[in-house]
Scaffold this active site. Sequence first.
Site, PDB file in Angstrom:
ATOM      1  N   ASP A  78       0.860  -1.187   0.000  1.00 42.13           N
ATOM      2  CA  ASP A  78       0.000   0.000   0.000  1.00 42.13           C
ATOM      3  C   ASP A  78       0.887   1.225   0.000  1.00 42.13           C
ATOM      4  OD1 ASP A  78      -2.234   1.638   0.044  1.00 42.13           O
ATOM      5  OD2 ASP A  78      -2.457   1.547   2.212  1.00 42.13           O
ATOM      6  N   SER A  79       0.337   2.322  -0.476  1.00 45.86           N
ATOM      7  CA  SER A  79       1.078   3.578  -0.456  1.00 45.86           C
ATOM      8  C   SER A  79       1.231   4.108   0.962  1.00 45.86           C
ATOM      9  CB  SER A  79       0.369   4.627  -1.326  1.00 45.86           C
ATOM     10  OG  SER A  79      -0.940   4.867  -0.847  1.00 45.86           O
ATOM     11  N   TYR A 131      -0.817   8.588  -2.703  1.00 44.94           N
ATOM     12  CA  TYR A 131      -0.834   8.321  -4.140  1.00 44.94           C
ATOM     13  C   TYR A 131      -2.090   8.904  -4.799  1.00 44.94           C
ATOM     14  CZ  TYR A 131       2.942   4.761  -4.172  1.00 44.94           C
ATOM     15  OH  TYR A 131       4.131   4.090  -4.098  1.00 44.94           O
ATOM     16  N   GLY A 132      -3.127   9.131  -3.999  1.00 46.93           N
ATOM     17  CA  GLY A 132      -4.443   9.449  -4.547  1.00 46.93           C
ATOM     18  C   GLY A 132      -4.500  10.660  -5.446  1.00 46.93           C
ATOM     19  N   CYS A 139      -4.237  -1.342  -2.258  1.00 47.54           N
ATOM     20  CA  CYS A 139      -4.334   0.109  -2.448  1.00 47.54           C
ATOM     21  C   CYS A 139      -5.211   0.333  -3.670  1.00 47.54           C
ATOM     22  CB  CYS A 139      -2.939   0.692  -2.662  1.00 47.54           C
ATOM     23  SG  CYS A 139      -2.891   2.433  -3.143  1.00 47.54           S
ATOM     24  N   ASN A 140      -6.302   1.057  -3.496  1.00 48.24           N
ATOM     25  CA  ASN A 140      -7.212   1.283  -4.611  1.00 48.24           C
ATOM     26  C   ASN A 140      -6.584   2.117  -5.712  1.00 48.24           C
ATOM     27  OD1 ASN A 140     -10.243   0.326  -4.084  1.00 48.24           O
ATOM     28  ND2 ASN A 140      -9.301   0.830  -2.136  1.00 48.24           N
ATOM     29  N   THR A 141      -5.807   3.130  -5.334  1.00 47.74           N
ATOM     30  CA  THR A 141      -5.187   3.980  -6.350  1.00 47.74           C
ATOM     31  C   THR A 141      -4.193   3.187  -7.188  1.00 47.74           C
ATOM     32  OG1 THR A 141      -5.429   5.920  -4.918  1.00 47.74           O
ATOM     33  CG2 THR A 141      -3.881   6.095  -6.743  1.00 47.74           C
ATOM     34  N   GLU A 162      -5.087   9.276   9.002  1.00 46.67           N
ATOM     35  CA  GLU A 162      -3.665   9.058   9.262  1.00 46.67           C
ATOM     36  C   GLU A 162      -3.115   9.990  10.346  1.00 46.67           C
ATOM     37  OE1 GLU A 162      -1.257   8.811   5.782  1.00 46.67           O
ATOM     38  OE2 GLU A 162      -2.128   6.869   5.241  1.00 46.67           O
ATOM     39  N   CYS A 188     -11.570   2.849  -0.642  1.00 41.53           N
ATOM     40  CA  CYS A 188     -10.258   3.188  -0.096  1.00 41.53           C
ATOM     41  C   CYS A 188     -10.050   2.323   1.136  1.00 41.53           C
ATOM     42  CB  CYS A 188     -10.165   4.666   0.265  1.00 41.53           C
ATOM     43  SG  CYS A 188      -8.617   5.133   1.079  1.00 41.53           S
ATOM     44  N   THR A 189      -8.855   1.762   1.264  1.00 38.75           N
ATOM     45  CA  THR A 189      -8.608   0.825   2.360  1.00 38.75           C
ATOM     46  C   THR A 189      -8.543   1.507   3.721  1.00 38.75           C
ATOM     47  OG1 THR A 189      -6.235   0.957   1.859  1.00 38.75           O
ATOM     48  CG2 THR A 189      -7.469  -0.877   0.911  1.00 38.75           C
ATOM     49  N   HIS A 190      -8.484   2.833   3.759  1.00 36.11           N
ATOM     50  CA  HIS A 190      -8.552   3.563   5.026  1.00 36.11           C
ATOM     51  C   HIS A 190      -9.978   3.622   5.581  1.00 36.11           C
ATOM     52  CE1 HIS A 190      -4.636   5.052   3.773  1.00 36.11           C
ATOM     53  NE2 HIS A 190      -4.491   5.715   4.896  1.00 36.11           N
TER      54      HIS A 190
END
Length: 297
Positions: free
Chosen positions: A33-34, A65-66, A96-98, A181, A215-217
């Site tokens: 993931d980023s 990265y988004g 990571c979706n992006t 974050e 988004c994984t967040h």
Amino acid sequence: MTTQDKIQENSNFNSSLRFGGLPTLPGPIGIFDSGYGGLTILEKIRTELPEYDYIYLGDNARTPYGTRSFDVVYKFTLECVLRMFRMGCQLVVLACNTASAKALRSIQQRDLPGLDPKRRVLGVIRPTVEAVVSMTHTNHIGLLATTGTVQSDSYPLEIHKINQNIIVTSEACPMWVPLIENNEYMTSGADYFVQKNVQHLLDADPLIDTIMLGCTHYPLLEDKIKSLLPEGIRIVSQGELVAQSLVDYLNRHSEIDALCTKSGSIRYMTTESVAKFSTSASIFLNEDIQAEHIDLG
């Protein structure tokens, strides 16, 4: 140099490697993931497949990265995938979706054949899409995601490959990842941005009955989002879907499963400060993290 030239230059370089310097023995599953959100995917995968070995790599020094271009996301993601290959990973999941939206297809189609056709790189978008199309009754689906994922149109494109009649309405949520974050996602300030984006999505299409968290967040905001939704709207989070999809994939591809070692180990790697990663990772995982710093060169 054009975008195509840059991609071809990378592909030529990778083709020249062709197995050179890459370990050929079985190794851990790589989770990339980023930043930190991929930890929510890793947690669910480890629940389903606890016996496997894992390496988690967060490119925290270059996150997010988004908001970056396709070229930059592809370059950064490829660098990290190559680094994980060199650490012995035969299978890497882009949690990571992006990266899944902007880099996965290029890596699969242009890079892997020259690097090593036995290796695999998987993403998180396809498993999510395959599940969500069977959940909607109105054929109206909402997407909450980063700006980069929304602009890529990856979710609508993948959904329409399965069902062209589904209407996908997307809402970019640029403030959500920074709030999470920085551990501010439980504050009243976060409430404002979450309510604003959710309401904007519902206003754009009142017939939505299923919402994807792209988004994984975002699983950390799931309870907050649910409190803002009318009864009958389902939220689809990715972790369990990706984990179940990986279980199915390994069951169907015994040759890939044989390349994954199984002793229940986990290593956490970051391109940023080890102390910062360990502290921030605790937001996503209920355990102490001992991370290692890694250079991508």
